[in-house]
Design a protein around this motif. Structure first.
Motif, short mmCIF file in Angstrom:
data_model
loop_
_atom_site.label_atom_id
_atom_site.label_comp_id
_atom_site.label_asym_id
_atom_site.label_seq_id
_atom_site.Cartn_x
_atom_site.Cartn_y
_atom_site.Cartn_z
N PRO A 1 -2.31 2.95 7.18
CA PRO A 1 -3.68 2.65 7.59
C PRO A 1 -4.47 1.99 6.46
N ARG A 2 -5.62 1.47 6.79
CA ARG A 2 -6.54 1.01 5.75
C ARG A 2 -6.83 2.15 4.81
N GLN B 1 -7.15 6.71 8.50
CA GLN B 1 -6.62 7.45 7.36
C GLN B 1 -6.88 8.95 7.51
N ARG B 2 -8.07 9.31 7.97
CA ARG B 2 -8.38 10.73 8.19
C ARG B 2 -7.47 11.33 9.25
N ARG C 1 0.95 7.34 -0.77
CA ARG C 1 1.98 7.08 -1.77
C ARG C 1 1.72 5.81 -2.57
N ALA C 2 1.32 4.73 -1.91
CA ALA C 2 1.16 3.44 -2.60
C ALA C 2 0.19 2.60 -1.80
N PHE D 1 -4.45 -1.55 2.33
CA PHE D 1 -3.70 -0.58 3.12
C PHE D 1 -3.02 0.42 2.19
N THR D 2 -2.95 1.66 2.62
CA THR D 2 -2.29 2.70 1.83
C THR D 2 -1.10 3.24 2.63
#
Length: 297
Positions: A265-266, A275-276, A286-287, A133-134
């Motif tokens: 999101p993933r 993510q899109r 960010r992380a 996840f981001t």
């Protein structure tokens, strides 16, 4: 005073865990208080107890929570530890071995988290190439306007609408498996801090039926909102409803005084759609998380 451990005993402990998450929150930290509420109440539960294969423990020092571990299953756990108390991470990892009888054990932490050293010392290894996840961040001063989607309207829900709200969530996630969210679960969720019905938004079609939704959680200590979760029923996809209802909720978030929003999101290429969507709304990465795993066979 020594650090003390106690097992989860009810809503007061969840609130204490949320207090640690709030105290440590940055866009790069593992938990937002709203995420813990969602993880606890996304299905009907006994408020005072845990599932048979679940375990939670908290570590406190002088009444302040300095770490917790949450074994969601015998082979999977998550943890958060105050970076100023790295020694607690080793205690959390040891606790998981006590409560788990799984031959393979996994933990999810942020990349660079204080717990990584304890996990490595206990024989866990990072698997950075696995699904992750981001955490994405959006300055609410940069919010785009809510787009007009012909045939649909947007509003926040009312306290008496738990059944319909649960139904639109369940329908939105039906293509990935049966949802555990039902009316009882959503009523419990609505009673948990920091839920606010004015930050729980839906899209309605011409028949006034809920067809998409976005729930935002506000941590007032930081003016930080978390988007968790968002969904659209399959037959209404492709019209931009998920993004539009999210923006509607985020505009309300800004109106009540928040300054930043987060969504997680993933981040891997195997599930790129969410993510899109969020990046199109202005969220920026960010992380990321990393899965750590060990085998005890």
């Amino acid at each position: 005073m020594p650090v003390r451990r106690h097992d989860f005993s009810g809503p007061a402990d969840l609130r204490a865990m949320q207090g640690l998450a709030s105290r440590l929150w940055t866009p790069a930290s593992r938990f937002h208080p709203g995420q813990l509420a969602w993880s606890r109440y996304y299905r009907p539960v006994d408020p005072m107890g845990l599932d048979d294969d679940e375990a939670i423990a908290l570590w406190t020092d002088g009444g302040e929570v300095v770490g917790f571990g949450w074994a969601e299953a015998p082979d999977w756990f998550e943890l958060q530890v105050d970076p100023a108390r790295p020694e607690v991470a080793a205690e959390v990892v040891d606790w998981f071995e006590e409560v788990s009888d799984a031959e393979t054990q996994s933990a999810l932490v942020m990349e660079g988290d204080v717990a990584e050293q304890a996990l490595a010392a206990a024989g866990f290894e990072p698997h950075a190439d696995e699904p992750f996840f981001t955490h994405h961040e959006l300055d609410l001063a940069d919010l785009p306007p809510v787009p007009d989607v012909p045939g649909y309207t947007f509003r926040h829900i009312e306290p008496h609408e738990a059944r319909a709200r649960a139904a639109v969530h369940a329908a939105s996630w039906s293509d990935v498996g049966p949802s555990k969210v039902d009316e009882r679960a959503y009523e419990q969720l609505m009673g948990a801090w920091p839920y606010r019905h004015d930050l729980d938004w839906v899209a309605l079609d011409a028949d006034d039926t809920m067809v998409a939704s976005a729930l935002v959680w506000l941590d007032p200590a930081h003016g930080a909102g978390l988007v968790e979760p968002v969904g659209c029923v399959p037959e209404h996809r492709g019209r931009g409803l998920a993004g539009a209802v999210t923006l509607a909720a985020l505009h309300r978030l800004a109106e009540v005084g928040a300054s930043v929003a987060q969504v997680s999101p993933r981040g891997d290429d195997d599930y790129p759609g969410p993510q899109r969507l969020y990046r199109a709304l202005g969220f920026r990465p960010r992380a990321r998380t990393v899965t750590w795993r060990r085998s005890l066979d």
